[in-house]
Design an enzyme around this catalytic site. Structure first.
Site, PDB file in Angstrom:
ATOM      1  N   ARG A 149       0.871  -1.177   0.000  1.00 30.92           N
ATOM      2  CA  ARG A 149       0.000   0.000   0.000  1.00 30.92           C
ATOM      3  C   ARG A 149       0.910   1.230   0.000  1.00 30.92           C
ATOM      4  O   ARG A 149       2.063   1.164   0.426  1.00 30.92           O
ATOM      5  CB  ARG A 149      -0.889   0.021   1.246  1.00 30.92           C
ATOM      6  CG  ARG A 149      -1.799  -1.200   1.393  1.00 30.92           C
ATOM      7  CD  ARG A 149      -2.589  -1.118   2.699  1.00 30.92           C
ATOM      8  NE  ARG A 149      -3.511  -2.240   2.870  1.00 30.92           N
ATOM      9  CZ  ARG A 149      -3.254  -3.334   3.562  1.00 30.92           C
ATOM     10  NH1 ARG A 149      -2.071  -3.444   4.175  1.00 30.92           N
ATOM     11  NH2 ARG A 149      -4.138  -4.294   3.669  1.00 30.92           N
ATOM     12  N   LYS A 173      -1.958  -2.131   7.987  1.00 37.38           N
ATOM     13  CA  LYS A 173      -3.106  -1.566   8.683  1.00 37.38           C
ATOM     14  C   LYS A 173      -3.168  -2.061  10.116  1.00 37.38           C
ATOM     15  O   LYS A 173      -2.886  -3.228  10.400  1.00 37.38           O
ATOM     16  CB  LYS A 173      -4.401  -1.948   7.950  1.00 37.38           C
ATOM     17  CG  LYS A 173      -4.614  -1.193   6.642  1.00 37.38           C
ATOM     18  CD  LYS A 173      -5.969  -1.522   6.050  1.00 37.38           C
ATOM     19  CE  LYS A 173      -6.245  -0.685   4.816  1.00 37.38           C
ATOM     20  NZ  LYS A 173      -7.567  -0.984   4.220  1.00 37.38           N
ATOM     21  N   HIS A 245      -2.072   2.191  -5.931  1.00 37.68           N
ATOM     22  CA  HIS A 245      -2.774   0.941  -5.600  1.00 37.68           C
ATOM     23  C   HIS A 245      -2.895   0.039  -6.823  1.00 37.68           C
ATOM     24  O   HIS A 245      -3.042  -1.184  -6.679  1.00 37.68           O
ATOM     25  CB  HIS A 245      -4.158   1.259  -5.036  1.00 37.68           C
ATOM     26  CG  HIS A 245      -4.576   0.342  -3.932  1.00 37.68           C
ATOM     27  ND1 HIS A 245      -3.955   0.316  -2.701  1.00 37.68           N
ATOM     28  CD2 HIS A 245      -5.550  -0.605  -3.870  1.00 37.68           C
ATOM     29  CE1 HIS A 245      -4.533  -0.587  -1.937  1.00 37.68           C
ATOM     30  NE2 HIS A 245      -5.496  -1.164  -2.627  1.00 37.68           N
ATOM     31  N   ARG A 248      -0.276  -2.471  -6.769  1.00 36.46           N
ATOM     32  CA  ARG A 248      -0.587  -3.530  -5.783  1.00 36.46           C
ATOM     33  C   ARG A 248      -1.559  -4.537  -6.401  1.00 36.46           C
ATOM     34  O   ARG A 248      -1.391  -5.749  -6.252  1.00 36.46           O
ATOM     35  CB  ARG A 248      -1.172  -2.873  -4.534  1.00 36.46           C
ATOM     36  CG  ARG A 248      -1.623  -3.837  -3.437  1.00 36.46           C
ATOM     37  CD  ARG A 248      -1.983  -3.013  -2.200  1.00 36.46           C
ATOM     38  NE  ARG A 248      -2.840  -3.702  -1.258  1.00 36.46           N
ATOM     39  CZ  ARG A 248      -2.403  -4.487  -0.269  1.00 36.46           C
ATOM     40  NH1 ARG A 248      -1.111  -4.695  -0.129  1.00 36.46           N
ATOM     41  NH2 ARG A 248      -3.258  -5.057   0.567  1.00 36.46           N
ATOM     42  N   HIS A 271      -3.896  -9.014   3.913  1.00 38.03           N
ATOM     43  CA  HIS A 271      -5.348  -9.044   4.056  1.00 38.03           C
ATOM     44  C   HIS A 271      -5.728  -9.852   5.292  1.00 38.03           C
ATOM     45  O   HIS A 271      -5.229 -10.960   5.486  1.00 38.03           O
ATOM     46  CB  HIS A 271      -6.004  -9.693   2.826  1.00 38.03           C
ATOM     47  CG  HIS A 271      -5.989  -8.823   1.609  1.00 38.03           C
ATOM     48  ND1 HIS A 271      -6.146  -9.324   0.331  1.00 38.03           N
ATOM     49  CD2 HIS A 271      -5.838  -7.481   1.464  1.00 38.03           C
ATOM     50  CE1 HIS A 271      -6.106  -8.329  -0.535  1.00 38.03           C
ATOM     51  NE2 HIS A 271      -5.914  -7.208   0.130  1.00 38.03           N
ATOM     52  N   TYR A 280      -9.203 -11.378  -6.724  1.00 36.78           N
ATOM     53  CA  TYR A 280      -8.243 -11.526  -7.812  1.00 36.78           C
ATOM     54  C   TYR A 280      -8.412 -12.830  -8.583  1.00 36.78           C
ATOM     55  O   TYR A 280      -7.879 -12.973  -9.676  1.00 36.78           O
ATOM     56  CB  TYR A 280      -6.815 -11.439  -7.261  1.00 36.78           C
ATOM     57  CG  TYR A 280      -6.532 -10.108  -6.625  1.00 36.78           C
ATOM     58  CD1 TYR A 280      -6.317  -8.983  -7.401  1.00 36.78           C
ATOM     59  CD2 TYR A 280      -6.515  -9.961  -5.243  1.00 36.78           C
ATOM     60  CE1 TYR A 280      -6.085  -7.746  -6.821  1.00 36.78           C
ATOM     61  CE2 TYR A 280      -6.285  -8.733  -4.659  1.00 36.78           C
ATOM     62  CZ  TYR A 280      -6.074  -7.639  -5.451  1.00 36.78           C
ATOM     63  OH  TYR A 280      -5.853  -6.413  -4.877  1.00 36.78           O
TER      64      TYR A 280
END
Length: 299
Positions: A149, A173, A245, A248, A271, A280
Site C-alpha cells: 500500500r 493496517k 494501488h 498492488r 489481508h 483476484y
C-alpha cells in the site's frame, strides 16, 4: 445527547483495543458524526439508549437521498456497527439497533491493472539522470514487486530491510507487521539509491531511517507517490485510470495468474480475510472462460 463524551471514549477504544491507524479512526469518527448530524436535523432527537433499527433505516434512507454511493453507505454502516458494539460493551445501551441492519449489496470489481509491458514502460519513462530518478525507479519496483500500500511504502525504513534473506518488514493496517519477499531487481535499485544517492543527502532530524526521502531530506508523502504515478502514466500516454494501488492490484493479479497459492498472496498483501484476496481469482476465471470459448467444440 452526550455524543462528544461517547465519541471520545469510542476513539480511545479504536486506538487502544482495536489498534487502528489514525486514518481508520478518523473514518469511523466521520461516520458517527454523520449520524449525529442526521438526528440533530430531526424535530425530536432520540436518546442514545433509545435509538432503534427503524431510526437507523431512516438514516440510511437519508444518506441515499443525499446521493451517497453504495460503497460509502456500506462503510458508514460498518462504522456504526463498531460504535454500537462499543456502546454495548460500555453498557451505555442495552440493545444494539445495528444488529439486524445490513449494508447495500456491493459488486466486487477489480480496478484497472497493468500488464508487465505497461509496468516496464512506466519504469522506462523515468529519467535516471536526474537525482530522484533512481529513487523513483526503486519506488515503482517496490510497489509492484512487493504489493505494498502507498502508506506502507512511505513508512518503509532502512532498519526493516533484510537483503541477505531478500525480505522486508512491512507495517500494515492496524500497525500489523508482516514479512514480504523482495526481488533482486528491487533490491538492486534500493541498494543503488540508498548507498549512492541518499547517502549524500542532508537528511532532516527524525527522518534518518525512512528509505524514501524528498529533496528536502524529509519522508516522502503519499501525495508525492500519487503525483509520480500520474506523471509517468501521462508521459507514456496510458489511458487507464491508475494510482499507486494499481501496482498492488497488478502484483496480486499476476501472482494469481501465475498459479500462486491464494493463502500466500493473502499473507503478502496483509489481508485479514481471504475473501478480500479472492477478488483476484476472477482473472483466472475469465482466462478459463476464454479458453473454453476458443477451444471447446461445444462452445
Amino acid at each position: 445527547m452526550l455524543w462528544q463524551s461517547y465519541i471520545k471514549g469510542f476513539k480511545a477504544y479504536l486506538k487502544l483495543e482495536r489498534s487502528l491507524s489514525n486514518n481508520s479512526v478518523d473514518a469511523y469518527l466521520n461516520d458517527i458524526d454523520k449520524l449525529a448530524q442526521y438526528f440533530k436535523s430531526l424535530d425530536e432527537e432520540p436518546a442514545l439508549n433509545n435509538i432503534k433499527a427503524a431510526d437507523i433505516k431512516s438514516f440510511i434512507s437519508w444518506l441515499n437521498e443525499l446521493g451517497m454511493q453504495a460503497t460509502t453507505q456500506a462503510r458508514v454502516i460498518s462504522g456504526l456497527k463498531a460504535f454500537f458494539t462499543y456502546l454495548m460493551l460500555e453498557e451505555v445501551v442495552d440493545k444494539d439497533p445495528m444488529a439486524l441492519i445490513e449494508g447495500p449489496k456491493l459488486s466486487r470489481k477489480l480496478p484497472d491493472m497493468l500488464n508487465i509491458h505497461e509496468i516496464n514502460q512506466l519504469i522506462g519513462a523515468i529519467d535516471a539522470s536526474k537525482p530522484e530518478g533512481m529513487r523513483n525507479k526503486a519506488i515503482i519496483e517496490v510497489l509492484y514487486g512487493c504489493g505494498l500500500r502507498v502508506t506502507e511504502l512511505t513508512e518503509l525504513k532502512i532498519s526493516n530491510l533484510y537483503p541477505q534473506i531478500e525480505f522486508i518488514k512491512v507495517i500494515g493496517k492496524g500497525n500489523k507487521e508482516r514479512l514480504v519477499p523482495i526481488g533482486g531487481v528491487a533490491l538492486k535499485l534500493l541498494d543503488i539509491y540508498i548507498n549512492s544517492i541518499r547517502v549524500h543527502m542532508n537528511i532532516k532530524k527524525g527522518n534518518e531511517d525512512y528509505i524514501f526521502l524528498n529533496r528536502f531530506g524529509a519522508k516522502l508523502s503519499r501525495i508525492s507517490i500519487f503525483n509520480l504515478i500520474k506523471s509517468l502514466a501521462e508521459s507514456i500516454g496510458l489511458k487507464k485510470a491508475i494510482s499507486p494501488h494499481t501496482l498492488r492490484h497488478s502484483f496480486a493479479t499476476h501472482l494469481i495468474e501465475g498459479g500462486a497459492d491464494l493463502r500466500a498472496v493473502q499473507e503478502m498483501l496483509g489481508h485479514s480475510s481471504i475473501t478480500t484476496t479472492e477478488i483476484y481469482t476472477h482473472v483466472d476465471r475469465d482466462y478459463l472462460r476464454e479458453v473454453i470459448t476458443q477451444f471447446h467444440p461445444r462452445s
